[in-house]
Design a protein around this motif. Structure first.
Motif, PDB file in Angstrom:
ATOM      1  N   LYS A  77       0.876  -1.170   0.000  1.00  0.00           N
ATOM      2  CA  LYS A  77       0.000   0.000   0.000  1.00  0.00           C
ATOM      3  C   LYS A  77       0.912   1.219   0.000  1.00  0.00           C
ATOM      4  CE  LYS A  77      -3.629   2.422   2.456  1.00  0.00           C
ATOM      5  NZ  LYS A  77      -4.525   2.432   3.626  1.00  0.00           N
ATOM      6  N   ILE A  78       0.749   2.074  -1.002  1.00  0.00           N
ATOM      7  CA  ILE A  78       1.555   3.285  -1.121  1.00  0.00           C
ATOM      8  C   ILE A  78       0.679   4.459  -0.710  1.00  0.00           C
ATOM      9  CG2 ILE A  78       2.929   4.747  -2.653  1.00  0.00           C
ATOM     10  CD1 ILE A  78       2.162   1.355  -3.940  1.00  0.00           C
ATOM     11  N   LEU A  79       1.115   5.175   0.313  1.00  0.00           N
ATOM     12  CA  LEU A  79       0.367   6.350   0.756  1.00  0.00           C
ATOM     13  C   LEU A  79       0.495   7.445  -0.301  1.00  0.00           C
ATOM     14  CD1 LEU A  79       1.380   6.324   4.523  1.00  0.00           C
ATOM     15  CD2 LEU A  79      -0.710   5.430   3.474  1.00  0.00           C
ATOM     16  N   VAL A 109       8.579   2.693   5.978  1.00  0.00           N
ATOM     17  CA  VAL A 109       7.658   1.563   6.077  1.00  0.00           C
ATOM     18  C   VAL A 109       6.746   1.814   7.279  1.00  0.00           C
ATOM     19  CG1 VAL A 109       7.437  -0.936   6.242  1.00  0.00           C
ATOM     20  CG2 VAL A 109       9.416   0.068   5.066  1.00  0.00           C
ATOM     21  N   ARG A 110       5.487   2.130   7.005  1.00  0.00           N
ATOM     22  CA  ARG A 110       4.530   2.467   8.059  1.00  0.00           C
ATOM     23  C   ARG A 110       3.892   1.228   8.684  1.00  0.00           C
ATOM     24  NH1 ARG A 110       6.337   7.055   9.714  1.00  0.00           N
ATOM     25  NH2 ARG A 110       6.228   8.727   8.184  1.00  0.00           N
ATOM     26  N   SER A 125      12.774   3.667   8.248  1.00  0.00           N
ATOM     27  CA  SER A 125      13.243   3.970   6.899  1.00  0.00           C
ATOM     28  C   SER A 125      13.969   2.781   6.290  1.00  0.00           C
ATOM     29  CB  SER A 125      14.188   5.173   6.921  1.00  0.00           C
ATOM     30  OG  SER A 125      13.493   6.368   7.171  1.00  0.00           O
ATOM     31  N   ARG A 126      13.804   2.633   4.993  1.00  0.00           N
ATOM     32  CA  ARG A 126      14.529   1.618   4.217  1.00  0.00           C
ATOM     33  C   ARG A 126      14.839   2.194   2.842  1.00  0.00           C
ATOM     34  NH1 ARG A 126      14.436  -3.920   5.503  1.00  0.00           N
ATOM     35  NH2 ARG A 126      16.121  -3.907   3.974  1.00  0.00           N
ATOM     36  N   ASP A 149       1.815  -8.131   3.915  1.00  0.00           N
ATOM     37  CA  ASP A 149       1.570  -6.847   3.276  1.00  0.00           C
ATOM     38  C   ASP A 149       2.370  -5.751   3.981  1.00  0.00           C
ATOM     39  OD1 ASP A 149      -0.259  -8.315   1.837  1.00  0.00           O
ATOM     40  OD2 ASP A 149      -2.021  -7.436   2.796  1.00  0.00           O
ATOM     41  N   VAL A 150       2.711  -4.712   3.230  1.00  0.00           N
ATOM     42  CA  VAL A 150       3.414  -3.563   3.797  1.00  0.00           C
ATOM     43  C   VAL A 150       2.730  -2.275   3.340  1.00  0.00           C
ATOM     44  CG1 VAL A 150       5.663  -4.703   3.980  1.00  0.00           C
ATOM     45  CG2 VAL A 150       5.112  -3.455   1.920  1.00  0.00           C
ATOM     46  N   THR A 151       2.868  -1.251   4.162  1.00  0.00           N
ATOM     47  CA  THR A 151       2.406   0.094   3.812  1.00  0.00           C
ATOM     48  C   THR A 151       3.629   0.990   3.826  1.00  0.00           C
ATOM     49  OG1 THR A 151       0.245  -0.268   4.830  1.00  0.00           O
ATOM     50  CG2 THR A 151       0.921   2.026   4.502  1.00  0.00           C
TER      51      THR A 151
END
Length: 112
Positions: free
Chosen positions: A5-7, A55-56, A83-84, A95-97
Motif C-alpha cells: 500500500k503506497i500512501l 515503512v509504516r 526507513s529503508r 503486506d506492507v504500507t
C-alpha cells in the motif's frame, strides 16, 4: 502475494495505490513494475538514497537491512526509524504500507 500500500505522494502516486508483487521482489522493483516511477539514481545498487521509503506497516516482515544500507540511510532526507532503501527492502509474505518522502537528496532528477 503480498500487497504494497503506497500512501499518497503528490508527484509519484497522488491518489495512493495498492499493488501486488511476488515475495522476493524489492519494493523499488515492485513500484517500477507498476509504473510508480520512484527515483533510483544508482540503478538499485545501494549507492544513493533516492529510493528511500518509510515503512509504516509491515517493517518486521522485510529482510534485515545490512550495514551498507544502514550507512546509506544515514544520508537520507527525513530519516525515521522505519526507513529503508526500497531497492534493498525485499518483500516476504506479509503486506506492507509505505510512504515515499516528500524530498530526496537528489538535486536533479534522472530520466528513468
Amino acid at each position: 502475494m503480498p500487497v504494497i500500500k503506497i500512501l499518497p505522494h503528490s508527484e509519484y502516486c497522488p491518489e495512493g495505490a495498492e499493488i501486488e508483487a511476488p515475495a522476493g521482489t524489492s519494493i523499488c522493483e515492485a513500484l517500477l513494475d507498476h509504473d510508480i516511477e520512484i527515483e533510483h539514481a544508482c540503478e538499485m545498487s545501494c549507492a544513493c538514497t533516492t529510493c528511500h521509503v518509510i515503512v509504516r506497516q509491515g517493517y518486521e516482515s522485510l529482510n534485515e537491512p545490512d550495514e551498507s544500507e544502514e550507512d546509506m540511510l544515514d544520508r537520507a532526507w527525513g530519516l525515521e526509524p522505519q526507513s529503508r532503501l526500497s531497492c534493498q527492502a525485499i518483500l516476504a509474505q506479509k503486506d506492507v504500507t509505505i510512504e515515499i518522502p516528500k524530498y530526496s537528496i537528489n538535486h536533479a532528477k534522472e530520466n528513468h
